[in-house]
Design a protein around this motif. Structure first.
Motif, PDB file in Angstrom:
ATOM      1  N   ALA A  12       0.835  -1.208   0.000  1.00 44.90           N
ATOM      2  CA  ALA A  12       0.000   0.000   0.000  1.00 44.90           C
ATOM      3  C   ALA A  12       0.867   1.255   0.000  1.00 44.90           C
ATOM      4  N   GLY A  13       1.835   1.293  -0.930  1.00 44.64           N
ATOM      5  CA  GLY A  13       2.603   2.517  -1.167  1.00 44.64           C
ATOM      6  C   GLY A  13       1.856   3.351  -2.196  1.00 44.64           C
ATOM      7  N   PRO A  14       2.483   4.429  -2.674  1.00 41.98           N
ATOM      8  CA  PRO A  14       1.800   5.283  -3.656  1.00 41.98           C
ATOM      9  C   PRO A  14       1.413   4.531  -4.932  1.00 41.98           C
ATOM     10  N   GLU A  41       1.950   3.398  11.128  1.00 42.78           N
ATOM     11  CA  GLU A  41       2.915   2.563  11.860  1.00 42.78           C
ATOM     12  C   GLU A  41       4.318   3.165  11.821  1.00 42.78           C
ATOM     13  N   ARG A  42       4.708   3.687  10.636  1.00 39.95           N
ATOM     14  CA  ARG A  42       6.031   4.321  10.567  1.00 39.95           C
ATOM     15  C   ARG A  42       5.907   5.604   9.772  1.00 39.95           C
ATOM     16  N   PRO A  43       6.814   6.573  10.023  1.00 37.41           N
ATOM     17  CA  PRO A  43       6.775   7.793   9.221  1.00 37.41           C
ATOM     18  C   PRO A  43       6.982   7.408   7.759  1.00 37.41           C
ATOM     19  N   LEU A 107      -0.013  12.216   0.970  1.00 34.46           N
ATOM     20  CA  LEU A 107      -0.359  11.586  -0.306  1.00 34.46           C
ATOM     21  C   LEU A 107      -1.003  10.219  -0.050  1.00 34.46           C
ATOM     22  N   ARG A 108      -0.401   9.485   0.890  1.00 33.85           N
ATOM     23  CA  ARG A 108      -0.956   8.160   1.198  1.00 33.85           C
ATOM     24  C   ARG A 108      -2.353   8.292   1.811  1.00 33.85           C
ATOM     25  N   ALA A 109      -2.498   9.281   2.711  1.00 37.39           N
ATOM     26  CA  ALA A 109      -3.807   9.473   3.353  1.00 37.39           C
ATOM     27  C   ALA A 109      -4.861   9.833   2.307  1.00 37.39           C
ATOM     28  N   GLY A 154       2.710  -7.018  -7.730  1.00 38.79           N
ATOM     29  CA  GLY A 154       3.719  -6.709  -6.713  1.00 38.79           C
ATOM     30  C   GLY A 154       4.008  -5.215  -6.737  1.00 38.79           C
ATOM     31  N   ALA A 155       3.481  -4.511  -5.728  1.00 41.18           N
ATOM     32  CA  ALA A 155       3.752  -3.066  -5.579  1.00 41.18           C
ATOM     33  C   ALA A 155       4.454  -2.901  -4.240  1.00 41.18           C
ATOM     34  N   ASP A 156       5.328  -3.867  -3.948  1.00 43.15           N
ATOM     35  CA  ASP A 156       5.887  -3.990  -2.600  1.00 43.15           C
ATOM     36  C   ASP A 156       7.332  -3.503  -2.501  1.00 43.15           C
ATOM     37  N   THR A 177      25.235   6.170   0.598  1.00 43.41           N
ATOM     38  CA  THR A 177      24.408   5.971   1.788  1.00 43.41           C
ATOM     39  C   THR A 177      23.920   7.332   2.277  1.00 43.41           C
ATOM     40  N   PHE A 178      22.618   7.413   2.545  1.00 45.12           N
ATOM     41  CA  PHE A 178      22.007   8.625   3.091  1.00 45.12           C
ATOM     42  C   PHE A 178      21.799   8.418   4.590  1.00 45.12           C
ATOM     43  N   ILE A 179      22.200   9.403   5.386  1.00 39.59           N
ATOM     44  CA  ILE A 179      21.808   9.418   6.806  1.00 39.59           C
ATOM     45  C   ILE A 179      20.764  10.514   6.936  1.00 39.59           C
ATOM     46  N   SER A 303      18.038   5.088  -7.901  1.00 43.64           N
ATOM     47  CA  SER A 303      18.492   6.061  -6.893  1.00 43.64           C
ATOM     48  C   SER A 303      17.578   7.279  -6.956  1.00 43.64           C
ATOM     49  N   PRO A 304      17.454   8.025  -5.840  1.00 46.15           N
ATOM     50  CA  PRO A 304      16.493   9.142  -5.849  1.00 46.15           C
ATOM     51  C   PRO A 304      16.931  10.345  -6.685  1.00 46.15           C
ATOM     52  N   PHE A 305      18.136  10.334  -7.276  1.00 46.04           N
ATOM     53  CA  PHE A 305      18.558  11.482  -8.084  1.00 46.04           C
ATOM     54  C   PHE A 305      17.696  11.531  -9.342  1.00 46.04           C
ATOM     55  N   VAL A 310       8.586   8.048  -7.391  1.00 45.34           N
ATOM     56  CA  VAL A 310       7.157   7.997  -7.080  1.00 45.34           C
ATOM     57  C   VAL A 310       6.327   8.321  -8.325  1.00 45.34           C
ATOM     58  N   ASN A 311       6.876   9.170  -9.166  1.00 42.54           N
ATOM     59  CA  ASN A 311       6.163   9.519 -10.397  1.00 42.54           C
ATOM     60  C   ASN A 311       6.038   8.303 -11.310  1.00 42.54           C
ATOM     61  N   ASN A 312       7.122   7.557 -11.416  1.00 42.68           N
ATOM     62  CA  ASN A 312       7.060   6.324 -12.213  1.00 42.68           C
ATOM     63  C   ASN A 312       6.072   5.337 -11.612  1.00 42.68           C
TER      64      ASN A 312
HETATM   65  C1  LIG Z   1      15.994   8.640   0.658  1.00 44.20           C
HETATM   66  C2  LIG Z   1      14.996   8.565  -0.455  1.00 44.20           C
HETATM   67  C3  LIG Z   1      14.495   9.737  -0.999  1.00 44.20           C
HETATM   68  C4  LIG Z   1      13.569   9.687  -2.059  1.00 44.20           C
HETATM   69  N1  LIG Z   1      13.126  10.846  -2.604  1.00 44.20           N
HETATM   70  C5  LIG Z   1      12.284  10.800  -3.669  1.00 44.20           C
HETATM   71  C6  LIG Z   1      11.823  12.002  -4.291  1.00 44.20           C
HETATM   72  O1  LIG Z   1      12.164  13.113  -3.888  1.00 44.20           O
HETATM   73  N2  LIG Z   1      10.975  11.883  -5.364  1.00 44.20           N
HETATM   74  C7  LIG Z   1      10.583  10.665  -5.848  1.00 44.20           C
HETATM   75  O2  LIG Z   1       9.829  10.609  -6.830  1.00 44.20           O
HETATM   76  N3  LIG Z   1      10.993   9.517  -5.269  1.00 44.20           N
HETATM   77  C8  LIG Z   1      11.822   9.562  -4.211  1.00 44.20           C
HETATM   78  N4  LIG Z   1      12.242   8.403  -3.636  1.00 44.20           N
HETATM   79  C9  LIG Z   1      11.766   7.133  -4.220  1.00 44.20           C
HETATM   80  C10 LIG Z   1      10.330   6.847  -3.821  1.00 44.20           C
HETATM   81  O3  LIG Z   1      10.276   6.816  -2.416  1.00 44.20           O
HETATM   82  C11 LIG Z   1       9.858   5.514  -4.399  1.00 44.20           C
HETATM   83  O4  LIG Z   1      10.185   5.446  -5.754  1.00 44.20           O
HETATM   84  C12 LIG Z   1       8.363   5.316  -4.224  1.00 44.20           C
HETATM   85  O5  LIG Z   1       7.991   5.320  -2.868  1.00 44.20           O
HETATM   86  C13 LIG Z   1       7.941   3.986  -4.854  1.00 44.20           C
HETATM   87  O6  LIG Z   1       6.597   3.711  -4.558  1.00 44.20           O
HETATM   88  P1  LIG Z   1       6.070   2.207  -4.523  1.00 44.20           P
HETATM   89  O7  LIG Z   1       4.607   2.305  -4.239  1.00 44.20           O
HETATM   90  O8  LIG Z   1       6.533   1.483  -5.728  1.00 44.20           O
HETATM   91  O9  LIG Z   1       6.847   1.520  -3.315  1.00 44.20           O
HETATM   92  P2  LIG Z   1       6.944   1.905  -1.767  1.00 44.20           P
HETATM   93  O10 LIG Z   1       6.696   3.340  -1.536  1.00 44.20           O
HETATM   94  O11 LIG Z   1       8.238   1.328  -1.295  1.00 44.20           O
HETATM   95  O12 LIG Z   1       5.739   1.097  -1.103  1.00 44.20           O
HETATM   96  C14 LIG Z   1       5.804  -0.301  -0.971  1.00 44.20           C
HETATM   97  C15 LIG Z   1       4.769  -0.733   0.073  1.00 44.20           C
HETATM   98  O13 LIG Z   1       4.791  -2.169   0.123  1.00 44.20           O
HETATM   99  C16 LIG Z   1       4.807  -2.597   1.471  1.00 44.20           C
HETATM  100  N5  LIG Z   1       5.442  -3.923   1.493  1.00 44.20           N
HETATM  101  C17 LIG Z   1       6.747  -4.229   1.313  1.00 44.20           C
HETATM  102  N6  LIG Z   1       6.922  -5.556   1.388  1.00 44.20           N
HETATM  103  C18 LIG Z   1       5.701  -6.104   1.611  1.00 44.20           C
HETATM  104  C19 LIG Z   1       5.237  -7.441   1.777  1.00 44.20           C
HETATM  105  N7  LIG Z   1       6.067  -8.503   1.728  1.00 44.20           N
HETATM  106  N8  LIG Z   1       3.905  -7.645   1.990  1.00 44.20           N
HETATM  107  C20 LIG Z   1       3.030  -6.594   2.048  1.00 44.20           C
HETATM  108  N9  LIG Z   1       3.436  -5.307   1.915  1.00 44.20           N
HETATM  109  C21 LIG Z   1       4.746  -5.074   1.682  1.00 44.20           C
HETATM  110  C22 LIG Z   1       5.615  -1.507   2.192  1.00 44.20           C
HETATM  111  O14 LIG Z   1       5.352  -1.495   3.574  1.00 44.20           O
HETATM  112  C23 LIG Z   1       5.107  -0.248   1.482  1.00 44.20           C
HETATM  113  O15 LIG Z   1       3.943   0.271   2.091  1.00 44.20           O
HETATM  114  C24 LIG Z   1      13.146   8.425  -2.572  1.00 44.20           C
HETATM  115  C25 LIG Z   1      13.637   7.237  -2.005  1.00 44.20           C
HETATM  116  C26 LIG Z   1      14.564   7.310  -0.962  1.00 44.20           C
HETATM  117  C27 LIG Z   1      15.112   6.028  -0.396  1.00 44.20           C
END
Ligand SMILES: Cc1cc2nc3c(=O)[nH]c(=O)nc-3n(C[C@H](O)[C@H](O)[C@H](O)COP(=O)(O)OP(=O)(O)OC[C@H]3O[C@@H](n4cnc5c(N)ncnc54)[C@H](O)[C@@H]3O)c2cc1C
Length: 383
Positions: A12-14, A41-43, A107-109, A154-156, A177-179, A303-305, A310-312
Motif C-alpha cells: 500500500a505505497g503510492p 505505523e512508521r513515518p 499523499l498516502r492518506a 507486486g507493488a511492494d 548511503t544517506f543518513i 536512486s532518488p537522483f 514515485v512519479n514512475n
Molecule cells: C531517501 C529517499 C528519498 C527519495 N526521494 C524521492 C523524491 O524526492 N521523489 C521521488 O519521486 N521519489 C523519491 N524516492 C523514491 C520513492 O520513495 C519511491 O520510488 C516510491 O515510494 C515507490 O513507490 P512504490 O509504491 O513502488 O513503493 P513503496 O513506496 O516502497 O511502497 C511499498 C509498500 O509495500 C509494502 N510492502 C513491502 N513488502 C511487503 C510485503 N512482503 N507484503 C506486504 N506489503 C509489503 C511496504 O510497507 C510499502 O507500504 C526516494 C527514495 C529514498 C530512499
C-alpha cells in the motif's frame, strides 16, 4: 472491462494505492495486502514532487486533483546550492513551477480516503506466493493465506517478495548511503535554518560529501547527509540508537563545512535513519508470466537522483489500470503494460544511475550547478 477478475495488490505505497483507486473508480474490486499494521505505523518519509506528465497525470486519472490541490505545496519548489563555506552558488525560487511538492504521509492518506474501508488489509506481510492447480495464485502470510487470485500485482517496493517469481535480479548497492535527520518547527525555533534551506531544497557539496535539506509541510525540514562508502559503513560508523552521538559524529564527518550548515545537525530531532541506496539495473525487465506483474520500485527501483521514483510508480499504476479497464483480454493487457513500462522507465533509470555515479565526484558540484542552470534556461525558452 475485467470486472470479474480477482486482483491482489501487494503493498500500500503510492503505486499500489493509485492502482487500487483507479480500478475501484472503474468498478473493478481489488484487495491490497500491506505489511504495516496501520497507516501510521512508521513515518512515510519526506516530501515528493509530482511531475506533470506522470505523477500528476495519475492523480488526474484517479479523479483526485481537488483533493491533491488541498495538500500540494506549489510554493516549495525552490532550489539553492551552496558551497561548504556557505556561499550561495545558485538560487531559484521557481514560484511558477509545475512540480508541486507533497508530503508522502498526506499523499498516502489522500489515496486511502478514496478507497473503501475494507480495501486495504493491514498487517498482511506476504511471505510467499503459490501457484494453484488451475493457474491462479494464493498469497501466504504469517497467519493464514488469501486467494486464489487471477492477477497478483507486486507493488511492494525495493525488496519485493513478488519479483523473484519473475526476475532473478536483486537491487544492487549504488555506493551511496544517506543518513536522514529532521528538524521540527523550523520557522519559529530555527529561523536561520529556515532561511538557509529556503522554500524547497538546499544542497551543499564538498570534500566528496553532500548534504541535501528539503522543506516538508508543517515547518519541518528533512535533511540527508550523503556519503560514498561501503554498504555497511554507516551501521559500523554510527550509533543510531544514540541521537546525541549521531549529531556529534555527523558534525565531525562534515568538519570544514560552515557552522551555519552544521547547525542542521545540531538542531536535528532524535529520529535518525540510515538509508543505503539500492537500484535495479537500468533496463530491468522479465518475461511475461500469466497472473503476476510488478509496478513501481518493485519493478525498477532507482536512486532518488532525478526524483522520478514515485512519479514512475504512480504512472505505472495508471497505465496498468487503463489497460485492464479498456482491453477485453486482461492477460494481454498486463503484457502490454509491461512492454510499455519497460521502454518508458529506461530514460529515468539511466538518469538516476548517472546521478548516483557522478554525485560526490570531484566535479559533482559543477554538474549540479550545470543541471540547475539548464532547468532555468529550459524554463525561459518555454516562456
Ligand atoms: C531517501 C529517499 C528519498 C527519495 N526521494 C524521492 C523524491 O524526492 N521523489 C521521488 O519521486 N521519489 C523519491 N524516492 C523514491 C520513492 O520513495 C519511491 O520510488 C516510491 O515510494 C515507490 O513507490 P512504490 O509504491 O513502488 O513503493 P513503496 O513506496 O516502497 O511502497 C511499498 C509498500 O509495500 C509494502 N510492502 C513491502 N513488502 C511487503 C510485503 N512482503 N507484503 C506486504 N506489503 C509489503 C511496504 O510497507 C510499502 O507500504 C526516494 C527514495 C529514498 C530512499
Amino acid at each position: 472491462m475485467n470486472k470479474q477478475l480477482h486482483i491482489a495488490i501487494v503493498g500500500a505505497g503510492p503505486g499500489g494505492l493509485t492502482l487500487a483507486r483507479i480500478l475501484h473508480l472503474n468498478g473493478i474490486a481489488v484487495t491490497v495486502f500491506e505489511q504495516e499494521s496501520h497507516p501510521l505505523e512508521r513515518p512515510q518519509g519526506g516530501t515528493l514532487d509530482l511531475h506533470e506528465d506522470s505523477g500528476l497525470e495519475a492523480v488526474r486519472l484517479a479523479g483526485l486533483m481537488d483533493a491533491f490541490l488541498a495538500i500540494a505545496r506549489y510554493e516549495d519548489q525552490g532550489s539553492r546550492l551552496l558551497d561548504k563555506a556557505g556561499r550561495v552558488l545558485f538560487e531559484d525560487d521557481d514560484a511558477d513551477g509545475d512540480r508541486p511538492e507533497v508530503d508522502r504521509t498526506e499523499l498516502r492518506a489522500m489515496l486511502l480516503q478514496a478507497l473503501p474501508a475494507d480495501c486495504v488489509r493491514w498487517g498482511h506481510a506476504t511471505r510467499e506466493v503459490q501457484a494453484t492447480d488451475d493457474g491462479r495464485w494464493t498469497l501466504a502470510f504469517d497467519h493464514g493465506s488469501a486467494g486464489p487470485f487471477d492477477l497478483v500485482v507486486g507493488a511492494d517496493g525495493t525488496w519485493s517478495r513478488i519479483r523473484p517469481l519473475l526476475s532473478p535480479y536483486r537491487p544492487q548497492y549504488s555506493g551511496l548511503t544517506f543518513i536522514e535527520c529532521g528538524i521540527d518547527d523550523v520557522d519559529r525555533s530555527h529561523p536561520k535554518l529556515s532561511q538557509l534551506v529556503g522554500r524547497g531544497k538546499m544542497g551543499v557539496e564538498g570534500d566528496c560529501k553532500e548534504i541535501i535539506a528539503q522543506r516538508n509541510g508543517n515547518a519541518h525540514i528533512r535533511a540527508y547527509a550523503i556519503f560514498r562508502v561501503p554498504a555497511d559503513w554507516a551501521a559500523r560508523r554510527f550509533d543510531i540508537g544514540s541521537p546525541a552521538a549521531m549529531r556529534a559524529e555527523l558534525i565531525k564527518e562534515f568538519a570544514g563545512f560552515s557552522d551555519e550548515i552544521l547547525d542542521l545537525f545540531r538542531a536535528s530531532n532524535d529520529a535518525f535513519a540510515i538509508r543505503p541506496i539500492y537500484a535495479l539495473p537500468v533496463g530491468h525487465c522479465w518475461t511475461n508470466r500469466r497472473g503476476l506483474t510488478l509496478l513501481g520500485d518493485a519493478a525498477h527501483v532507482m536512486s532518488p537522483f532525478g526524483g522520478d521514483g514515485v512519479n514512475n510508480a504512480m504512472f505505472d499504476a495508471a497505465e496498468l489500470a487503463r489497460l485492464l479497464t479498456t482491453r477485453s483480454d486482461w492477460a494481454e493487457a498486463v503484457a502490454e503494460y509491461e512492454a510499455l513500462m519497460f521502454a518508458r522507465v529506461v530514460e529515468s533509470a539511466a538518469g538516476a544511475a548517472e546521478g548516483a555515479a557522478t554525485q560526490l565526484s570531484h566535479v559533482g558540484q559543477e554538474l549540479t550547478l550545470e543541471m540547475y542552470r539548464g532547468h532555468v534556461s529550459a524554463r525561459s525558452a518555454k516562456a
